[in-house]
Scaffold this motif. Sequence first.
Motif, mmCIF file in Angstrom:
data_model
loop_
_atom_site.group_PDB
_atom_site.id
_atom_site.type_symbol
_atom_site.label_atom_id
_atom_site.label_comp_id
_atom_site.label_asym_id
_atom_site.label_seq_id
_atom_site.Cartn_x
_atom_site.Cartn_y
_atom_site.Cartn_z
ATOM 1 N N VAL A 1 -52.950 2.598 -77.628
ATOM 2 C CA VAL A 1 -53.553 2.348 -79.060
ATOM 3 C C VAL A 1 -54.875 1.962 -78.843
ATOM 4 O O VAL A 1 -55.201 1.190 -77.811
ATOM 5 N N PRO A 2 -55.818 2.583 -79.676
ATOM 6 C CA PRO A 2 -57.157 2.062 -79.203
ATOM 7 C C PRO A 2 -57.662 0.821 -79.771
ATOM 8 O O PRO A 2 -56.780 0.022 -80.510
ATOM 9 N N GLU A 3 -58.663 0.201 -79.243
ATOM 10 C CA GLU A 3 -59.101 -1.206 -79.235
ATOM 11 C C GLU A 3 -59.579 -1.210 -80.835
ATOM 12 O O GLU A 3 -60.162 -0.286 -81.212
ATOM 13 N N PRO A 4 -59.500 -2.353 -81.446
ATOM 14 C CA PRO A 4 -60.077 -2.454 -83.013
ATOM 15 C C PRO A 4 -61.601 -2.738 -82.858
ATOM 16 O O PRO A 4 -62.261 -2.277 -83.805
ATOM 17 N N ARG A 5 -62.195 -3.111 -81.605
ATOM 18 C CA ARG A 5 -63.547 -3.309 -81.476
ATOM 19 C C ARG A 5 -64.080 -1.980 -81.094
ATOM 20 O O ARG A 5 -63.699 -1.291 -79.931
ATOM 21 N N GLU A 6 -65.105 -1.368 -81.689
ATOM 22 C CA GLU A 6 -65.580 -0.216 -81.348
ATOM 23 C C GLU A 6 -66.225 -0.209 -80.174
ATOM 24 O O GLU A 6 -66.978 -0.867 -79.704
ATOM 25 N N GLY A 7 -66.033 1.030 -79.193
ATOM 26 C CA GLY A 7 -66.799 1.362 -78.029
ATOM 27 C C GLY A 7 -65.713 0.709 -76.897
ATOM 28 O O GLY A 7 -66.212 0.949 -75.674
ATOM 29 N N LEU A 8 -64.853 0.073 -77.146
ATOM 30 C CA LEU A 8 -63.868 -0.604 -76.031
ATOM 31 C C LEU A 8 -62.871 0.131 -75.425
ATOM 32 O O LEU A 8 -62.120 0.854 -76.557
ATOM 33 N N LYS A 9 -62.506 0.623 -74.179
ATOM 34 C CA LYS A 9 -61.418 1.363 -73.958
ATOM 35 C C LYS A 9 -60.374 0.276 -73.881
ATOM 36 O O LYS A 9 -60.619 -0.916 -73.770
ATOM 37 N N SER A 10 -59.235 0.855 -74.209
ATOM 38 C CA SER A 10 -57.849 0.070 -74.193
ATOM 39 C C SER A 10 -57.389 0.178 -73.004
ATOM 40 O O SER A 10 -57.791 0.903 -72.093
ATOM 41 N N GLY A 11 -56.429 -0.552 -72.438
ATOM 42 C CA GLY A 11 -55.710 -0.822 -71.274
ATOM 43 C C GLY A 11 -55.620 -2.089 -70.890
ATOM 44 O O GLY A 11 -55.821 -2.993 -71.613
ATOM 45 N N HIS A 12 -55.644 -2.604 -69.597
ATOM 46 C CA HIS A 12 -55.614 -3.999 -69.112
ATOM 47 C C HIS A 12 -56.169 -4.124 -67.542
ATOM 48 O O HIS A 12 -56.657 -3.234 -66.952
ATOM 49 N N ILE A 13 -56.498 -5.496 -67.320
ATOM 50 C CA ILE A 13 -56.911 -5.804 -66.077
ATOM 51 C C ILE A 13 -55.815 -5.792 -65.059
ATOM 52 O O ILE A 13 -54.597 -6.110 -65.499
ATOM 53 N N PRO A 14 -55.980 -4.846 -64.194
ATOM 54 C CA PRO A 14 -55.111 -4.863 -63.021
ATOM 55 C C PRO A 14 -54.295 -5.879 -62.471
ATOM 56 O O PRO A 14 -54.855 -6.917 -62.249
ATOM 57 N N GLY A 15 -53.041 -5.842 -62.301
ATOM 58 C CA GLY A 15 -52.288 -6.965 -62.065
ATOM 59 C C GLY A 15 -51.818 -7.832 -63.261
ATOM 60 O O GLY A 15 -51.053 -8.782 -62.766
ATOM 61 N N SER A 16 -52.260 -7.663 -64.402
ATOM 62 C CA SER A 16 -51.975 -8.580 -65.273
ATOM 63 C C SER A 16 -50.777 -8.072 -65.962
ATOM 64 O O SER A 16 -50.248 -6.830 -65.721
#
Length: 280
Positions: free
Chosen positions: A186-201
Amino acid sequence: MESGDPLVSAEWLLKNFDAPDIRVLDATYFADFTNPPETGRQAWARGHIPGATFFDIDHVADDASPYPHMLPDAVKFSSRIRKLGVGDGNRIIVYDQNRFFASARVWWMLRVMGHTDVHVLDGGLAAWVEAGGGLEDLPPVVSERHFTPRVRSDLIMDSAGLEKAVGSARLAIIDARPDGRFFGRVPEPREGLKSGHIPGSVNLPGSALITEDGHMKSARQLANLFKDPMAPTVTTCGSGVTAAVTALALARLGNWDVAVYDGSWTEWASDPSRPIATEA
C-alpha cells in the motif's frame, strides 16, 4: 526508576480530580492525510475535561525540521510547556479524543524531558464521559509554571543510531504502521515516500494494541503480542506518533526504556541511500 501502570482510569481521575498538583492536557491530533472534519484544537474547543489545556504536537515542536512535529530542544520545550501551566511538581494526566493519538506521544515527550510523573488517561475523553465526567468548552485560565528539563537521550532514536543497529540482533525494531505499508503493498500517505520497512524490523500495527472501545489492552493481552517485551527496543511508525503508543504498551509490561525513532518512516524513506525492505 519508573514503575507501575503508565495509564490511569477515568474513575481514578474523577476521584483525584481536585488534587492541587494535577494538571490535565488534551493532546488530540488528527493527521492531515486522513482528511479529518476538524483539527485537534477544534475538537478540544468543542468540549474538553474541565481545566484541560490543549497540547499541540505541531506547536511544541522543532520548527526548523523538515519533518512533522519533531521533538524540540529542551529550551523550546520548556518555554512552550510553561505557557500551558505545566511545570515541576505537577502530576500530569494526558488524554485525547482519537485512540491514544497523540496522548502517548505527549507522554513520551514529557518523559524525554525528564518529567516522570505523567500518565495517560485510558480510553481518553470517551472514557471520562462514560464515567460521569463533565465537559467544558471554555479555555482555562492558565498561570505559567517553571519547568526544569532533564533530557533522557536514551529515549530518543535518530537515523544515524538506527542505521548502525540495522542488521544487529542487539535491538528490536517494532514498526507500528499498518501491514500494507510495512510490506510495501500500500502506498504511503505522504507524497513521494516509498512504502516498505527498515530491514530487520517487525510489524505490530498500533491498532492491535487497542480494544474496540478505545482502551489499551490489558497487560496479559499485550504480553501475547510481543516476542520479548523486556528486550532493548526502538519503535517507529510514519512520523513518531503511533510509535509512542507502542512504547506506552511496553511500559505497561514493565519496559520503561523503549526509544522512539522520532523521524520514523517519513525521515527514513526520504533518503534514497537508506535500505528499504518489503519482504517478511
